[in-house]
Design a protein around this motif. Structure first.
Motif, PDB file in Angstrom:
ATOM      1  N   TYR B   9      10.495 -12.147   4.400  1.00 54.26           N
ATOM      2  CA  TYR B   9       9.554 -12.493   5.462  1.00 54.26           C
ATOM      3  C   TYR B   9       8.131 -12.146   5.046  1.00 54.26           C
ATOM      4  O   TYR B   9       7.224 -12.974   5.090  1.00 54.26           O
ATOM      5  N   ARG B  12       6.483 -14.340   2.623  1.00 50.63           N
ATOM      6  CA  ARG B  12       6.192 -15.704   3.058  1.00 50.63           C
ATOM      7  C   ARG B  12       5.260 -15.736   4.260  1.00 50.63           C
ATOM      8  O   ARG B  12       5.320 -16.640   5.083  1.00 50.63           O
ATOM      9  N   GLU B  13       4.413 -14.735   4.375  1.00 54.82           N
ATOM     10  CA  GLU B  13       3.369 -14.792   5.402  1.00 54.82           C
ATOM     11  C   GLU B  13       2.526 -16.047   5.124  1.00 54.82           C
ATOM     12  O   GLU B  13       2.354 -16.428   3.967  1.00 54.82           O
ATOM     13  N   PRO B  14       1.978 -16.687   6.171  1.00 55.90           N
ATOM     14  CA  PRO B  14       1.218 -17.923   5.966  1.00 55.90           C
ATOM     15  C   PRO B  14       0.184 -17.821   4.842  1.00 55.90           C
ATOM     16  O   PRO B  14       0.094 -18.696   3.993  1.00 55.90           O
ATOM     17  N   ARG B  15      -0.574 -16.738   4.822  1.00 56.87           N
ATOM     18  CA  ARG B  15      -1.617 -16.592   3.807  1.00 56.87           C
ATOM     19  C   ARG B  15      -1.041 -16.626   2.384  1.00 56.87           C
ATOM     20  O   ARG B  15      -1.592 -17.249   1.487  1.00 56.87           O
ATOM     21  N   VAL B  17       1.864 -17.935   1.485  1.00 57.39           N
ATOM     22  CA  VAL B  17       2.413 -19.271   1.212  1.00 57.39           C
ATOM     23  C   VAL B  17       1.288 -20.195   0.771  1.00 57.39           C
ATOM     24  O   VAL B  17       1.372 -20.900  -0.234  1.00 57.39           O
ATOM     25  N   ILE B  18       0.200 -20.168   1.526  1.00 60.55           N
ATOM     26  CA  ILE B  18      -0.929 -21.055   1.233  1.00 60.55           C
ATOM     27  C   ILE B  18      -1.552 -20.697  -0.110  1.00 60.55           C
ATOM     28  O   ILE B  18      -1.813 -21.564  -0.940  1.00 60.55           O
TER      29      ILE B  18
END
Lengths: 160, 160
Positions: B9, B12-15, B17-18
């Motif tokens: 988890y 794979r935080e949004p930041r 991932v991006i």
């Protein structure tokens, strides 16, 4: 209960994560200050304002402050190439005029606004609020949304 | 073994991932075709080429095809405002000249290239390959990387 790892994993595929983030950020969070001139300004004065403010597109507003048109560096370059006296030519003559202008709104997602930039092949969108003036819908310009805003967001989303 | 849900988890935080996606996409995957003129071209001809190709920045190359400079719509607008005869003025006079040009490379990440656009406040980077020519390092222009490429990528990453 056993953690539903597969479920969460699928839900967080890179595309979904990115779509979720970009779909949730609003134009008003990243927009720039609008730079405006009056329709009676000369092309020369409008270009000088663009240089001073370092913007690629200038918005043209009526006396009451409503959006009347916009002019890009490309429009200005065409005007200066045209052999006319830009010290006398009003910017209203060379601008793209309402209603042929693509706009965005403060609460629109940056993803939707980015799609408009690409689809309509423009560099800048006026951010507007719709107001009723003498029985007609008018746009009040409250911001400027550009490819520079997207590039900044792109960098900051991935930044440390 | 028990799935390390927390670990995955966090990773794979949004930041993250991006940053991971943007850091892995290379400039050559999204770049545009470079539009070039020779240094001896007139400002007038360079502007006409920019209009025909609909680019905001034109690259200026030597006889051997190496990067010598670049000129933006803003540079051109300044030139046309300057009162000189743009039918006679060579583009070499108004361009930004090497080595004062920020470049990117085919295998640089789009994130790093986007950072260059923001940091140096430019709209376009020549994508170059370094070659040795008569004992000197020269840049061969192989592409063009712009805020439009980033905006398109932004939309396509989140698209259906």
């Amino acid at each position: 209960a056993r953690p539903r790892v597969g479920y969460y994993y699928t839900g967080r595929e890179p595309r979904d994560v990115i779509a979720g983030v970009l779909g949730n950020i609003r134009v008003q969070e990243v927009q720039s200050r609008p730079i405006v001139v009056r329709e009676t300004s000369t092309v020369y004065d409008a270009i000088v304002t663009m240089f001073i403010e370092d913007v690629g597109t200038i918005f043209v507003v009526s006396e009451e402050g409503f959006l009347e048109g916009l002019a890009s560096r490309k429009d200005m370059l065409k005007a200066t190439m045209g052999g006319k006296d830009i010290n006398k030519l009003p910017v209203g003559v060379v601008m793209t005029r309402m209603p042929n202008i693509i706009v965005t709104y403060p609460d629109e997602s940056v993803l939707r606004a980015a799609e408009k930039l690409i689809h309509h092949q423009v560099d800048s969108l006026p951010v507007v609020e719709t107001v009723l003036h003498e029985g007609r819908e008018k746009y009040r310009v409250v911001g400027r949304f550009t490819k520079t805003n997207i590039t900044r967001l792109f960098v900051s989303l991935a930044g440390k």
